[in-house]
Design a protein around this motif. Structure first.
Motif, PDB file in Angstrom:
ATOM      1  N   ALA A 102     -13.327  30.890   0.998  1.00 12.63           N
ATOM      2  CA  ALA A 102     -12.752  29.611   1.562  1.00 12.63           C
ATOM      3  C   ALA A 102     -13.547  28.634   1.261  1.00 12.63           C
ATOM      4  N   ASN A 103     -15.012  28.442   1.129  1.00 11.80           N
ATOM      5  CA  ASN A 103     -15.817  27.275   0.917  1.00 11.80           C
ATOM      6  C   ASN A 103     -15.415  26.959  -0.674  1.00 11.80           C
ATOM      7  N   ALA A 104     -14.841  27.957  -1.599  1.00 13.86           N
ATOM      8  CA  ALA A 104     -14.533  27.443  -3.315  1.00 13.86           C
ATOM      9  C   ALA A 104     -14.091  27.407  -3.273  1.00 13.86           C
ATOM     10  N   VAL A 105     -12.603  27.559  -2.841  1.00 10.69           N
ATOM     11  CA  VAL A 105     -10.884  27.216  -2.661  1.00 10.69           C
ATOM     12  C   VAL A 105      -9.834  26.108  -2.463  1.00 10.69           C
ATOM     13  N   ASN A 106      -9.105  25.445  -2.650  1.00  8.12           N
ATOM     14  CA  ASN A 106      -8.491  24.684  -1.737  1.00  8.12           C
ATOM     15  C   ASN A 106      -7.325  25.336  -1.358  1.00  8.12           C
ATOM     16  N   ILE A 107      -6.849  26.298  -2.153  1.00  4.96           N
ATOM     17  CA  ILE A 107      -5.292  27.231  -1.746  1.00  4.96           C
ATOM     18  C   ILE A 107      -5.709  28.091  -0.119  1.00  4.96           C
ATOM     19  N   PRO A 108      -4.555  28.211   0.173  1.00  2.47           N
ATOM     20  CA  PRO A 108      -4.444  29.126   1.595  1.00  2.47           C
ATOM     21  C   PRO A 108      -5.560  30.094   1.655  1.00  2.47           C
ATOM     22  N   VAL A 109      -6.128  30.992   2.671  1.00  2.00           N
ATOM     23  CA  VAL A 109      -7.115  31.641   1.803  1.00  2.00           C
ATOM     24  C   VAL A 109      -6.164  32.914   3.434  1.00  2.00           C
ATOM     25  N   LEU A 110      -6.212  34.266   3.279  1.00  2.00           N
ATOM     26  CA  LEU A 110      -5.784  35.590   4.632  1.00  2.00           C
ATOM     27  C   LEU A 110      -7.231  35.636   3.911  1.00  2.00           C
ATOM     28  N   CYS A 111      -7.722  35.946   6.075  1.00  2.00           N
ATOM     29  CA  CYS A 111      -8.444  37.991   6.538  1.00  2.00           C
ATOM     30  C   CYS A 111      -7.737  38.387   6.612  1.00  2.00           C
ATOM     31  N   LYS A 112      -7.883  39.573   5.542  1.00  2.00           N
ATOM     32  CA  LYS A 112      -7.333  41.036   5.110  1.00  2.00           C
ATOM     33  C   LYS A 112      -8.111  41.699   6.289  1.00  2.00           C
ATOM     34  N   ASP A 113      -7.652  41.889   7.389  1.00  2.00           N
ATOM     35  CA  ASP A 113      -8.323  43.123   8.105  1.00  2.00           C
ATOM     36  C   ASP A 113      -7.084  44.002   9.088  1.00  2.00           C
ATOM     37  N   PHE A 114      -7.585  45.108  10.197  1.00  2.00           N
ATOM     38  CA  PHE A 114      -7.425  45.615  10.389  1.00  2.00           C
ATOM     39  C   PHE A 114      -7.115  45.023  12.522  1.00  2.00           C
ATOM     40  N   ILE A 115      -6.908  43.942  12.332  1.00  2.00           N
ATOM     41  CA  ILE A 115      -7.087  42.896  13.730  1.00  2.00           C
ATOM     42  C   ILE A 115      -6.407  43.976  14.597  1.00  2.00           C
ATOM     43  N   ILE A 116      -7.641  44.321  15.851  1.00  2.00           N
ATOM     44  CA  ILE A 116      -7.276  44.581  17.408  1.00  2.00           C
ATOM     45  C   ILE A 116      -7.450  44.039  18.630  1.00  2.00           C
ATOM     46  N   HIS A 117      -8.224  42.606  18.458  1.00  2.00           N
ATOM     47  CA  HIS A 117      -8.599  41.247  18.910  1.00  2.00           C
ATOM     48  C   HIS A 117      -9.123  40.180  18.537  1.00  2.00           C
ATOM     49  N   GLU A 118      -9.238  39.467  19.938  1.00  2.00           N
ATOM     50  CA  GLU A 118      -8.754  38.379  19.461  1.00  2.00           C
ATOM     51  C   GLU A 118     -10.417  38.216  18.716  1.00  2.00           C
ATOM     52  N   ALA A 119     -11.631  38.163  18.891  1.00  2.00           N
ATOM     53  CA  ALA A 119     -12.490  38.251  18.645  1.00  2.00           C
ATOM     54  C   ALA A 119     -12.639  38.280  16.619  1.00  2.00           C
ATOM     55  N   GLN A 120     -12.286  38.825  16.492  1.00  2.00           N
ATOM     56  CA  GLN A 120     -11.773  38.849  15.372  1.00  2.00           C
ATOM     57  C   GLN A 120     -11.084  38.077  14.170  1.00  2.00           C
ATOM     58  N   ILE A 121      -9.621  37.353  14.878  1.00  2.00           N
ATOM     59  CA  ILE A 121      -9.002  36.185  14.825  1.00  2.00           C
ATOM     60  C   ILE A 121     -10.746  35.327  14.973  1.00  2.00           C
ATOM     61  N   ASP A 122     -11.439  34.994  15.520  1.00  2.00           N
ATOM     62  CA  ASP A 122     -12.372  33.561  15.952  1.00  2.00           C
ATOM     63  C   ASP A 122     -13.114  33.866  14.528  1.00  2.00           C
ATOM     64  N   TYR A 123     -13.981  35.334  14.239  1.00  2.00           N
ATOM     65  CA  TYR A 123     -14.349  35.268  13.452  1.00  2.00           C
ATOM     66  C   TYR A 123     -13.913  34.892  11.965  1.00  2.00           C
ATOM     67  N   ALA A 124     -12.740  35.438  11.798  1.00  2.00           N
ATOM     68  CA  ALA A 124     -11.270  35.027  10.474  1.00  2.00           C
ATOM     69  C   ALA A 124     -11.544  33.643   9.792  1.00  2.00           C
ATOM     70  N   LYS A 125     -11.302  32.797  11.690  1.00  2.00           N
ATOM     71  CA  LYS A 125     -11.190  31.079  11.445  1.00  2.00           C
ATOM     72  C   LYS A 125     -12.624  30.354  11.538  1.00  2.00           C
ATOM     73  N   ALA A 126     -13.830  30.562  12.097  1.00  2.00           N
ATOM     74  CA  ALA A 126     -14.874  30.047  11.468  1.00  2.00           C
ATOM     75  C   ALA A 126     -15.263  30.245  10.459  1.00  2.00           C
ATOM     76  N   ALA A 127     -15.066  31.788  10.039  1.00  2.00           N
ATOM     77  CA  ALA A 127     -15.431  31.955   8.386  1.00  2.00           C
ATOM     78  C   ALA A 127     -14.553  30.779   7.253  1.00  2.00           C
ATOM     79  N   GLY A 128     -13.411  30.563   7.777  1.00  2.00           N
ATOM     80  CA  GLY A 128     -12.687  29.554   6.839  1.00  2.00           C
ATOM     81  C   GLY A 128     -11.373  30.195   6.874  1.00  2.00           C
ATOM     82  N   ALA A 129     -10.909  31.162   7.055  1.00  2.00           N
ATOM     83  CA  ALA A 129      -9.296  31.338   6.843  1.00  2.00           C
ATOM     84  C   ALA A 129      -8.549  30.990   7.135  1.00  2.00           C
TER      85      ALA A 129
END
Length: 264
Positions: A102-129
């Motif tokens: 996420a820090n290296a590119v300027n295009i959209p970045v997708l967090c590909k995971d098996f999301i079952i809880h809001e906490a995973q979304i928080d981590y994805a957002k914080a990491a730059g997705a």
């Protein structure tokens, strides 16, 4: 237990740790283009290029790669989005990979995971997705709606993944704008591109950005799913194994202008 069941059980085991810790990533906070807008407006088949170290069905694919170097090659070749697997136990991914990309590119970045809880979304957002994946098969209707709403309220786009017509209807019911058909059966991990063609027949309009995922290796594969109505494809293994990422990616960016409206 199916492979999907095993992965979801693993996610449940990891949740207490995520809930007990705050995500702490150094993120540049870039303003990225909308994946949906890119898909809808394009006259060529768009490629979501994936950073995929391993998988349950294929084992190790490219554990040695530098995710940033790979992502920069994808971006330079014209990828619409970079997908980064963050699932560790089965795919050997990480949120650290996501953050670095996420820090290296300027295009959209997708967090590909098996999301079952809001906490995973928080981590994805914080990491730059800027985009997250929600898998209909892994969630109840209530979970799907709640997680979709939570993500969109955080200004994240959502790729909603389906495997059959019933799951497509569930995705459309929550207002999904980007729908991905996984040609890989997550219970058996068998792959068939005809899954894309079958589900495409049930799409209500071209306002849905329709993506075909898994099993796409050649321009012929890309043409097949484009003919079915796909605006984009998600490609991981074939690009990770490619000796020439730029040529391999560009070969998949076929013209889809002649197909617009034909399958509606």
């Amino acid at each position: 237990m199916t492979i999907l069941d095993r992965i979801i059980e693993q996610k449940k085991m990891e949740l207490p740790h995520l809930l007990a810790t705050e995500p702490s990533f150094s993120t540049m906070g870039k303003l990225r283009p909308s994946l949906y807008d890119t898909l809808i407006a394009s006259h060529t088949l768009q490629v979501i290029s994936e950073i995929k170290r391993a998988s349950p069905s294929k084992g190790d694919i490219a554990t040695h790669i530098d995710p940033v170097e790979q992502a920069l090659q994808y971006e330079e070749a014209g990828a619409a989005c970079i997908s980064v697997l963050t699932e560790q136990a089965f795919f050997k991914g990480s949120f650290e990979d996501l953050n670095a990309v996420a820090n290296a590119v300027n295009i959209p970045v997708l967090c590909k995971d098996f999301i079952i809880h809001e906490a995973q979304i928080d981590y994805a957002k914080a990491a730059g997705a800027s985009v997250i994946l929600l898998i209909v098969a892994a969630l109840t209707d209530g979970q799907l709606k709640a997680l979709y709403t939570y993500a969109t309220e955080k200004q994240l786009e959502v790729l909603v993944e389906v495997h059959d017509a019933d799951e497509l209807q569930r995705a459309l019911t929550i207002g999904a704008k980007i729908v991905g058909v996984n040609n890989r059966n997550l219970k058996t991990f068998e792959v068939s591109l005809t899954t894309t063609a079958e589900i495409a027949q049930h799409l209500p309009s071209s306002a849905v950005a329709f993506i075909s995922e898994s099993g796409i290796w050649s321009p012929e594969d890309a043409q097949f799913v484009a003919n079915a109505g796909a605006k984009g494809i998600l490609v991981g293994e074939s690009l990770m194994r490619s000796g020439n990422v730029k040529n391999s990616l560009k070969a998949l960016q076929i013209d889809i202008t002649a197909k617009v409206g034909e399958n509606r």
